[in-house]
Design an enzyme around this catalytic site. Structure first.
Site, PDB file in Angstrom:
ATOM      1  N   HIS A  80       0.836  -1.208   0.000  1.00  0.00           N
ATOM      2  CA  HIS A  80       0.000   0.000   0.000  1.00  0.00           C
ATOM      3  C   HIS A  80       0.868   1.255   0.000  1.00  0.00           C
ATOM      4  O   HIS A  80       0.590   2.205  -0.729  1.00  0.00           O
ATOM      5  CB  HIS A  80      -0.930  -0.006   1.216  1.00  0.00           C
ATOM      6  N   GLN A  82       3.940   1.632  -1.105  1.00  0.00           N
ATOM      7  CA  GLN A  82       4.592   1.789  -2.404  1.00  0.00           C
ATOM      8  C   GLN A  82       3.596   2.292  -3.446  1.00  0.00           C
ATOM      9  O   GLN A  82       3.919   3.174  -4.243  1.00  0.00           O
ATOM     10  CB  GLN A  82       5.210   0.453  -2.844  1.00  0.00           C
ATOM     11  N   HIS A  84       0.886   4.005  -2.843  1.00  0.00           N
ATOM     12  CA  HIS A  84       0.545   5.375  -2.460  1.00  0.00           C
ATOM     13  C   HIS A  84       1.616   6.352  -2.964  1.00  0.00           C
ATOM     14  O   HIS A  84       1.294   7.402  -3.531  1.00  0.00           O
ATOM     15  CB  HIS A  84       0.432   5.429  -0.932  1.00  0.00           C
TER      16      HIS A  84
END
Length: 110
Positions: A80, A82, A84
């Site tokens: 998540h 990465q 984001h």
């Protein structure tokens, strides 16, 4: 939970936090540009880039740890973070381009 795992988790949250801050600032910059407030837009884009730099610094630390034989656990939270960060980077580049377009059209709109 080990100290190393807790540190990795904190690093992951830093990536998420700085990435989110960058996205928010980039969208604020776009809104400023829509109002032809280009100095404000440029300031906000710079602040967004500073946030991305902080997130990238943390990401680089995790990568270096892995290269040195101390990999982080591959968790959904890590994925998540990465995702984001990459989304924030992509959106910022697109917003920067949109601001350049708005600047070119500004004289026509005034």
């Amino acid at each position: 939970m080990t100290t190393e795992a807790m540190n990795n988790e904190m690093d992951i949250f830093e990536i998420i936090s700085h990435g989110g801050n960058a996205r928010g600032l980039a969208y604020e910059a776009l809104e400023a540009a829509e109002e032809f407030e280009f100095e404000k837009a440029e300031t906000l884009i710079k602040e967004a880039q500073d946030e991305l730099n902080l997130a990238h610094k943390t990401q680089t630390k995790l990568i270096q740890n892995e290269l040195n034989g101390h990999p982080s656990e591959k968790t959904l939270l890590m994925i998540h973070a990465q995702d984001h960060l990459m989304t924030a980077i992509s959106e910022q580049k697109l917003i920067e381009h949109m601001i350049r377009i708005i600047k070119k059209l500004a004289p026509v709109q005034k």
